[in-house]
Write a protein that holds these residues in place. Structure first.
Motif, PDB file in Angstrom:
ATOM      1  N   GLY A 178      21.986  -6.003 -15.712  1.00 52.02           N
ATOM      2  CA  GLY A 178      21.349  -4.799 -16.282  1.00 52.02           C
ATOM      3  C   GLY A 178      19.938  -5.853 -16.293  1.00 52.02           C
ATOM      4  N   THR A 179      19.742  -7.062 -15.950  1.00 52.94           N
ATOM      5  CA  THR A 179      18.316  -8.194 -15.712  1.00 52.94           C
ATOM      6  C   THR A 179      18.272  -8.229 -14.281  1.00 52.94           C
ATOM      7  OG1 THR A 179      18.974  -9.006 -17.940  1.00 52.94           O
ATOM      8  CG2 THR A 179      17.345 -10.213 -16.581  1.00 52.94           C
ATOM      9  N   LEU A 180      19.298  -8.372 -13.713  1.00 56.64           N
ATOM     10  CA  LEU A 180      18.880  -9.599 -11.930  1.00 56.64           C
ATOM     11  C   LEU A 180      19.573  -8.360 -11.038  1.00 56.64           C
ATOM     12  CD1 LEU A 180      19.463 -13.357 -11.922  1.00 56.64           C
ATOM     13  CD2 LEU A 180      17.500 -12.492 -11.667  1.00 56.64           C
ATOM     14  N   ILE A 181      20.777  -7.861 -11.685  1.00 57.79           N
ATOM     15  CA  ILE A 181      21.161  -6.813 -10.859  1.00 57.79           C
ATOM     16  C   ILE A 181      21.197  -5.150 -11.553  1.00 57.79           C
ATOM     17  CG2 ILE A 181      22.974  -7.952  -9.643  1.00 57.79           C
ATOM     18  CD1 ILE A 181      25.370  -6.950 -11.525  1.00 57.79           C
ATOM     19  N   ASP A 182      20.757  -4.123 -10.685  1.00 54.15           N
ATOM     20  CA  ASP A 182      20.697  -3.467 -11.327  1.00 54.15           C
ATOM     21  C   ASP A 182      22.377  -2.402 -11.183  1.00 54.15           C
ATOM     22  OD1 ASP A 182      19.574  -0.626 -13.158  1.00 54.15           O
ATOM     23  OD2 ASP A 182      18.350  -0.546 -11.074  1.00 54.15           O
ATOM     24  N   ASP A 183      22.605  -0.928 -11.491  1.00 50.70           N
ATOM     25  CA  ASP A 183      23.233  -0.064 -11.700  1.00 50.70           C
ATOM     26  C   ASP A 183      24.400  -0.357 -12.570  1.00 50.70           C
ATOM     27  OD1 ASP A 183      21.641   1.678  -9.760  1.00 50.70           O
ATOM     28  OD2 ASP A 183      22.085   0.228  -8.316  1.00 50.70           O
ATOM     29  N   THR A 184      24.769  -1.088 -13.191  1.00 54.22           N
ATOM     30  CA  THR A 184      25.741  -1.704 -14.449  1.00 54.22           C
ATOM     31  C   THR A 184      24.687  -1.781 -15.568  1.00 54.22           C
ATOM     32  OG1 THR A 184      28.178  -2.558 -14.882  1.00 54.22           O
ATOM     33  CG2 THR A 184      25.555  -3.816 -13.716  1.00 54.22           C
TER      34      THR A 184
ATOM     35  N   GLU B 119      11.552 -10.976  -5.047  1.00 56.45           N
ATOM     36  CA  GLU B 119      10.136 -11.230  -4.892  1.00 56.45           C
ATOM     37  C   GLU B 119      10.510 -12.236  -6.269  1.00 56.45           C
ATOM     38  OE1 GLU B 119       5.301  -9.398  -5.417  1.00 56.45           O
ATOM     39  OE2 GLU B 119       7.266  -8.128  -4.308  1.00 56.45           O
ATOM     40  N   THR B 120      10.018 -11.417  -7.722  1.00 56.32           N
ATOM     41  CA  THR B 120      10.131 -12.560  -8.496  1.00 56.32           C
ATOM     42  C   THR B 120      10.765 -14.124  -8.481  1.00 56.32           C
ATOM     43  OG1 THR B 120      10.355 -10.427  -9.959  1.00 56.32           O
ATOM     44  CG2 THR B 120      10.345 -12.468 -10.931  1.00 56.32           C
ATOM     45  N   LEU B 121      12.265 -13.873  -8.432  1.00 55.21           N
ATOM     46  CA  LEU B 121      12.541 -14.992  -7.647  1.00 55.21           C
ATOM     47  C   LEU B 121      11.938 -16.559  -6.858  1.00 55.21           C
ATOM     48  CD1 LEU B 121      16.208 -13.591  -8.275  1.00 55.21           C
ATOM     49  CD2 LEU B 121      15.188 -14.745  -9.888  1.00 55.21           C
ATOM     50  N   THR B 122      11.609 -15.604  -5.812  1.00 58.14           N
ATOM     51  CA  THR B 122      11.020 -16.052  -4.557  1.00 58.14           C
ATOM     52  C   THR B 122       9.721 -16.945  -5.135  1.00 58.14           C
ATOM     53  OG1 THR B 122      11.318 -15.268  -3.158  1.00 58.14           O
ATOM     54  CG2 THR B 122       9.946 -16.233  -1.886  1.00 58.14           C
ATOM     55  N   THR B 123       8.931 -16.023  -5.722  1.00 58.05           N
ATOM     56  CA  THR B 123       8.078 -16.400  -6.496  1.00 58.05           C
ATOM     57  C   THR B 123       7.786 -17.750  -7.516  1.00 58.05           C
ATOM     58  OG1 THR B 123       6.009 -14.423  -6.583  1.00 58.05           O
ATOM     59  CG2 THR B 123       5.696 -15.618  -8.019  1.00 58.05           C
ATOM     60  N   LEU B 124       8.652 -17.433  -7.757  1.00 50.78           N
ATOM     61  CA  LEU B 124       9.234 -18.181  -9.079  1.00 50.78           C
ATOM     62  C   LEU B 124      10.064 -19.982  -8.345  1.00 50.78           C
ATOM     63  CD1 LEU B 124      10.439 -16.612 -12.171  1.00 50.78           C
ATOM     64  CD2 LEU B 124       8.360 -17.313 -12.010  1.00 50.78           C
ATOM     65  N   LYS B 125      10.550 -19.627  -7.159  1.00 52.25           N
ATOM     66  CA  LYS B 125      10.807 -20.836  -6.601  1.00 52.25           C
ATOM     67  C   LYS B 125       9.989 -21.548  -6.160  1.00 52.25           C
ATOM     68  CE  LYS B 125      14.807 -22.859  -6.229  1.00 52.25           C
ATOM     69  NZ  LYS B 125      15.296 -23.961  -6.810  1.00 52.25           N
ATOM     70  N   ARG B 126       8.639 -21.132  -6.096  1.00 51.65           N
ATOM     71  CA  ARG B 126       7.836 -21.417  -4.725  1.00 51.65           C
ATOM     72  C   ARG B 126       6.450 -22.422  -5.433  1.00 51.65           C
ATOM     73  NH1 ARG B 126       5.204 -16.560  -3.466  1.00 51.65           N
ATOM     74  NH2 ARG B 126       6.842 -16.240  -1.274  1.00 51.65           N
ATOM     75  N   GLN B 127       7.207 -22.121  -6.707  1.00 44.62           N
ATOM     76  CA  GLN B 127       6.024 -22.699  -7.994  1.00 44.62           C
ATOM     77  C   GLN B 127       6.720 -23.813  -8.347  1.00 44.62           C
ATOM     78  OE1 GLN B 127       3.533 -18.679  -9.360  1.00 44.62           O
ATOM     79  NE2 GLN B 127       4.588 -19.549 -10.436  1.00 44.62           N
ATOM     80  N   ALA B 128       7.857 -23.993  -8.303  1.00 43.79           N
ATOM     81  CA  ALA B 128       8.847 -25.648  -7.791  1.00 43.79           C
ATOM     82  C   ALA B 128       9.762 -25.504  -9.710  1.00 43.79           C
ATOM     83  CB  ALA B 128       7.756 -26.815  -8.358  1.00 43.79           C
TER      84      ALA B 128
ATOM     85  N   SER C 148      12.529  -1.211 -15.155  1.00 40.86           N
ATOM     86  CA  SER C 148      13.191  -1.496 -14.230  1.00 40.86           C
ATOM     87  C   SER C 148      12.817  -2.371 -13.169  1.00 40.86           C
ATOM     88  CB  SER C 148      14.196  -0.737 -14.284  1.00 40.86           C
ATOM     89  OG  SER C 148      13.925   0.270 -12.906  1.00 40.86           O
ATOM     90  N   ASP C 149      11.421  -2.785 -13.459  1.00 36.24           N
ATOM     91  CA  ASP C 149      10.364  -3.694 -12.503  1.00 36.24           C
ATOM     92  C   ASP C 149      10.150  -4.732 -12.632  1.00 36.24           C
ATOM     93  OD1 ASP C 149       8.846  -4.644  -9.943  1.00 36.24           O
ATOM     94  OD2 ASP C 149       8.638  -3.320  -9.112  1.00 36.24           O
ATOM     95  N   LEU C 150      11.133  -6.261 -11.881  1.00 37.33           N
ATOM     96  CA  LEU C 150      11.077  -7.762 -12.824  1.00 37.33           C
ATOM     97  C   LEU C 150       9.851  -8.057 -12.768  1.00 37.33           C
ATOM     98  CD1 LEU C 150      13.343  -9.266 -13.939  1.00 37.33           C
ATOM     99  CD2 LEU C 150      13.982 -10.614 -11.761  1.00 37.33           C
ATOM    100  N   ARG C 151       9.455  -7.714 -11.436  1.00 42.03           N
ATOM    101  CA  ARG C 151       8.238  -7.929 -11.019  1.00 42.03           C
ATOM    102  C   ARG C 151       6.890  -8.299 -12.860  1.00 42.03           C
ATOM    103  NH1 ARG C 151       7.970  -5.356  -5.609  1.00 42.03           N
ATOM    104  NH2 ARG C 151       8.864  -3.858  -6.465  1.00 42.03           N
ATOM    105  N   ALA C 152       6.556  -7.125 -13.224  1.00 41.00           N
ATOM    106  CA  ALA C 152       6.780  -7.410 -14.684  1.00 41.00           C
ATOM    107  C   ALA C 152       6.577  -8.299 -15.013  1.00 41.00           C
ATOM    108  CB  ALA C 152       6.795  -5.618 -15.391  1.00 41.00           C
ATOM    109  N   ILE C 153       7.769  -8.801 -15.412  1.00 39.53           N
ATOM    110  CA  ILE C 153       7.445 -10.276 -16.452  1.00 39.53           C
ATOM    111  C   ILE C 153       7.015 -11.880 -15.561  1.00 39.53           C
ATOM    112  CG2 ILE C 153       9.884  -9.810 -16.659  1.00 39.53           C
ATOM    113  CD1 ILE C 153      10.802 -12.033 -15.136  1.00 39.53           C
ATOM    114  N   LEU C 154       6.132 -11.522 -13.996  1.00 39.60           N
ATOM    115  CA  LEU C 154       5.790 -12.489 -14.025  1.00 39.60           C
ATOM    116  C   LEU C 154       3.928 -12.924 -15.148  1.00 39.60           C
ATOM    117  CD1 LEU C 154       6.380 -12.013  -9.917  1.00 39.60           C
ATOM    118  CD2 LEU C 154       6.958 -13.634 -11.065  1.00 39.60           C
ATOM    119  N   PRO C 155       3.290 -11.662 -14.415  1.00 39.20           N
ATOM    120  CA  PRO C 155       2.247 -11.980 -14.892  1.00 39.20           C
ATOM    121  C   PRO C 155       2.353 -12.466 -16.583  1.00 39.20           C
ATOM    122  CG  PRO C 155       1.828 -10.004 -14.541  1.00 39.20           C
ATOM    123  CD  PRO C 155       3.398 -10.191 -14.419  1.00 39.20           C
TER     124      PRO C 155
END
Length: 224
Positions: A12-18, A86-95, A207-214
């Motif tokens: 329900g956070t990283l994976i949908d449909d359950t 996209e969210t995980l990639t963005t955060l990982k890129r920021q170390a 249900s779009d995890l990118r909303a947590i980035l800001p």
């Protein structure tokens, strides 16, 4: 820029449909609902440990002679939450240091996200065991679910020398309440628990995890 220790729930956070992958599998494997309820009740009454509960549940699956490929077929519909990659990639890129602290199953996370090690530095969840023919043989239970998710966050923070004010937890349900209380920033994403919504610093609908980035970037900017 301050880097952060950012921890995620899975179902329900990283994976949908359950909502809970355990429940999804029980329903499709057709285990006995009365037996499932019995062991759940025993856990919530404090009569068995979490590890014993997980082991009893997996034993119900094992008795059905279930194989890994059959389990994967059952959960093949699972998808990453919208924006998760996209969210995980963005955060990982920021170390940032990324981790999973969840009562989910390793096969669910790996099915949805593929090579999870490219994203996560620490992975704390339940791991299913299979023999050489692919038959389910047991489980290695996580010690870090429900109230002990907080213990998991503390242990990673200690190992990585992150103070708690530089930690973030993102979850969606009642078993994320205690860890949300101790994280520097807690985000109730796609929330299904009124209790979690009350203790979290932010509640993010949809249900779009990118909303947590800001929210994370605003928190990062405010750390002294």
């Amino acid at each position: 820029m301050q880097n952060l220790l950012i921890c995620f729930d899975v179902d329900g956070t990283l994976i949908d449909d359950t909502v809970f992958i355990w429940e999804t599998l029980h329903q499709r494997i057709r285990t006995d609902p009365a037996e499932r309820k019995h062991w759940a009740d025993e856990y919530w009454k404090g009569k068995i440990t979490y590890a014993e509960w997980a082991t009893r549940d997996v034993e119900m699956w094992r008795k059905k002679n279930i194989r890994r490929d059959q389990m994967l077929d059952i959960i093949r519909h699972l998808r990453p939450m919208a924006g998760a990659v996209e969210t995980l990639t963005t955060l990982k890129r920021q170390a940032d240091i990324l981790s999973v602290i969840s009562g989910s199953l390793d096969i669910a996370l790996e099915l949805a996200l593929g090579n999870v090690r490219r994203y996560f530095d620490y992975i704390m969840l339940n791991r299913l065991l299979f023999d050489e023919q692919g038959y389910l043989t047991g489980v290695t239970p996580t010690p870090f679910d429900i109230e002990h998710k907080a213990t998991g966050l503390k242990s990673i923070a200690l190992e990585t020398a992150f103070p708690l004010n530089r930690t973030v937890f993102v979850g969606d349900n009642f078993n994320d309440v205690e860890v949300s209380k101790i994280a520097g920033l807690s985000i109730a994403f796609n929330c299904k628990s009124d209790e979690l919504a009350c203790v979290a610093d932010h509640v993010v609908p949809g249900s779009d995890l990118r909303a947590i980035l800001p929210i994370i970037e605003e928190y990062r900017a405010g750390i002294v």
